[in-house]
Design a protein around this motif. Structure first.
Motif, PDB file in Angstrom:
ATOM      1  N   ASN A 120     -15.633 -25.795 -50.635  1.00 35.37           N
ATOM      2  CA  ASN A 120     -16.184 -26.275 -51.904  1.00 35.37           C
ATOM      3  C   ASN A 120     -17.588 -26.839 -51.635  1.00 35.37           C
ATOM      4  O   ASN A 120     -17.731 -27.871 -50.980  1.00 35.37           O
ATOM      5  CB  ASN A 120     -15.265 -27.354 -52.488  1.00 35.37           C
ATOM      6  N   PRO A 145     -14.297 -29.354 -65.933  1.00 33.00           N
ATOM      7  CA  PRO A 145     -14.795 -30.579 -65.300  1.00 33.00           C
ATOM      8  C   PRO A 145     -14.689 -30.490 -63.785  1.00 33.00           C
ATOM      9  O   PRO A 145     -14.268 -31.442 -63.113  1.00 33.00           O
ATOM     10  CB  PRO A 145     -13.876 -31.664 -65.870  1.00 33.00           C
ATOM     11  N   TRP A 189     -23.732 -35.565 -61.361  1.00 29.42           N
ATOM     12  CA  TRP A 189     -24.451 -36.627 -60.646  1.00 29.42           C
ATOM     13  C   TRP A 189     -24.887 -35.997 -59.336  1.00 29.42           C
ATOM     14  O   TRP A 189     -24.614 -34.819 -59.090  1.00 29.42           O
ATOM     15  CB  TRP A 189     -23.484 -37.798 -60.406  1.00 29.42           C
ATOM     16  N   LEU A 223     -18.885 -29.836 -65.580  1.00 31.37           N
ATOM     17  CA  LEU A 223     -19.566 -30.467 -64.456  1.00 31.37           C
ATOM     18  C   LEU A 223     -19.860 -29.406 -63.413  1.00 31.37           C
ATOM     19  O   LEU A 223     -18.936 -28.806 -62.865  1.00 31.37           O
ATOM     20  CB  LEU A 223     -18.669 -31.561 -63.861  1.00 31.37           C
ATOM     21  N   GLN A 252     -18.388 -41.852 -59.129  1.00 32.87           N
ATOM     22  CA  GLN A 252     -19.658 -41.165 -59.348  1.00 32.87           C
ATOM     23  C   GLN A 252     -20.302 -41.508 -60.695  1.00 32.87           C
ATOM     24  O   GLN A 252     -21.515 -41.507 -60.819  1.00 32.87           O
ATOM     25  CB  GLN A 252     -19.470 -39.652 -59.232  1.00 32.87           C
ATOM     26  N   ASN A 311      -9.398 -37.625 -60.481  1.00 33.24           N
ATOM     27  CA  ASN A 311     -10.666 -37.690 -61.220  1.00 33.24           C
ATOM     28  C   ASN A 311     -10.605 -36.778 -62.451  1.00 33.24           C
ATOM     29  O   ASN A 311     -10.835 -37.209 -63.574  1.00 33.24           O
ATOM     30  CB  ASN A 311     -11.882 -37.380 -60.327  1.00 33.24           C
TER      31      ASN A 311
HETATM   32  C1  RAM Z   1     -15.230 -30.338 -57.848  1.00 35.15           C
HETATM   33  C2  RAM Z   1     -14.267 -31.351 -57.290  1.00 35.15           C
HETATM   34  C3  RAM Z   1     -14.827 -32.745 -57.316  1.00 35.15           C
HETATM   35  C4  RAM Z   1     -15.460 -33.076 -58.651  1.00 35.15           C
HETATM   36  C5  RAM Z   1     -16.493 -32.061 -59.006  1.00 35.15           C
HETATM   37  C6  RAM Z   1     -17.113 -32.313 -60.352  1.00 35.15           C
HETATM   38  O1  RAM Z   1     -16.157 -29.959 -56.883  1.00 35.15           O
HETATM   39  O2  RAM Z   1     -13.098 -31.278 -58.021  1.00 35.15           O
HETATM   40  O3  RAM Z   1     -13.814 -33.646 -57.018  1.00 35.15           O
HETATM   41  O4  RAM Z   1     -16.023 -34.344 -58.671  1.00 35.15           O
HETATM   42  O5  RAM Z   1     -15.886 -30.767 -59.015  1.00 35.15           O
END
Ligand code: RAM
Length: 343
Positions: free
Chosen positions: A44, A227, A274, A253, A135, A170
């Motif tokens: 990732n 997200p 972020w 995100l 974050q 999260n």
């Molecule tokens: C992915 C992961 C991580 C998250 C971001 C936005 O890379 O799940 O934990 O914060 O997305």
């Protein structure tokens, strides 16, 4: 004469051994410490950036960083790594949790052994950590993403969420806030329907097939909210490859480096994030501040985090404490060029 040389050699050797032992002893006590970071899983790019920031923050303080991640994003796989790090007697463990509660026995065992434990990005429960590096404000993230979907759907139609794993704390918290935003504003969102929450497990292939599943099950889908950086990039790819730009939109995100293509071609009108390097960097300074006893993880304490300046430990909504990095940033066609090479 020969005897004298041999004895001299022995003395020299003995002295150098003593100095080596002394040097390594001094290092253990007052000098270099080993600080570990565990991410959700390998492969990732977001996790890699976060660990890059952690390494930077640890190494510039003269310490050693150990970066680990299991192949699969499960709590069990992270527990194995925690146990290994406890056996190695690291000074601290910072963890991006694959589950809120499941690591409690392993992490409390680590803390009982005198190891500092914090979570970063995805929290573990307050009993399992000394504090959490968050974050951005979770409520703001959740509400903003629903407002973005409403805007992209012109106020009406089907929307779906493509998340990471179903246990990721999260993502789950952000999804809770998305649902609250919908429930608390029934008039505004009367024509917007959240039809499904799908889980791509932060694995690229699974996120692609889950996106395809959503498109097949809901032919009128207007917007996918992802997200997760892995999910949003997979959805951008599928929408583009299937020639659906303009018909279905994705937001959420995302990493500017992975999403620039889809922001430029219109598959993703805009998205948020972020700086993941800063999340890792702030975790490094939080971990060392705890190891040095500058803070204990109690609300109201403050500490210096290198180039990011001063931070305060605050109350978190889960009953523990946290350190908040700042507000998320909106990436759109006008500014994506400035960011795509940064992270
Ligand atoms: C992915 C992961 C991580 C998250 C971001 C936005 O890379 O799940 O934990 O914060 O997305």
């Amino acid at each position: 004469m020969r005897k004298v040389i041999v004895s001299l050699l022995i003395v020299v050797l003995a002295l150098s051994t003593v100095s080596t032992v002394f040097a390594s002893g001094a290092q253990e006590e007052g000098g270099a410490q080993r600080h570990a970071f565990i991410f959700k899983n390998t492969g990732n790019p977001y996790g890699e950036k976060q660990m890059e920031g952690f390494r930077e923050g640890i190494e510039e303080q003269g310490h050693e960083a150990i970066l680990r991640a299991p192949d699969q994003p499960t709590a069990e796989a992270q527990i194995q790594i925690i146990d290994q790090l406890v056996a190695q007697r690291v000074a601290s463990i910072s963890i991006t949790g694959n589950d809120f509660d499941a690591r409690e026995p392993a992490l409390t065992r680590a803390m009982d052994e005198g190891i500092v434990v914090i979570s970063a990005d995805s929290a573990v429960n307050p009993t399992s950590r000394m504090t959490h590096v968050n974050q951005a404000d979770s409520e703001m993230i959740g509400r903003t993403l629903i407002q973005a979907a409403y805007d992209m759907a012109d106020g009406a139609g089907d929307i779906a969420i493509l998340s990471a794993t179903s246990q990721a704390s999260n993502q789950n918290l952000w999804i809770e806030w998305m649902k609250k935003e919908l429930e608390e504003n029934p008039d505004k969102y009367a024509d917007l329907e959240l039809v499904r929450v799908a889980y791509g497990d932060d694995l690229r292939d699974k996120s692609v097939s889950e996106t395809e599943g959503l498109l097949q099950s809901f032919p009128d889908l207007e917007v996918i909210i992802a997200p997760t950086t892995v999910g949003i990039a997979a959805a951008g790819r599928v929408i583009t490859d299937r020639g659906l730009i303009g018909d279905v939109k994705v937001t959420g995100l995302g990493l500017p480096s992975e999403m620039a293509e889809y922001i430029e071609n219109g598959a993703c009108p805009y998205m948020f994030l972020w700086n993941p390097i800063d999340v890792g960097y702030l975790s490094a300074y939080t971990a060392t501040a705890l190891v040095e006893g500058e803070i204990e993880g109690e609300a109201g304490e403050t500490f210096e985090a290198g180039r990011l300046g001063e931070f305060e430990v605050i109350e978190a909504s889960d009953g523990g404490t946290e350190i908040l990095l700042g507000a998320p940033f909106k990436f759109e066609p006008d500014n994506i060029d400035d960011w795509k090479d940064v992270y």
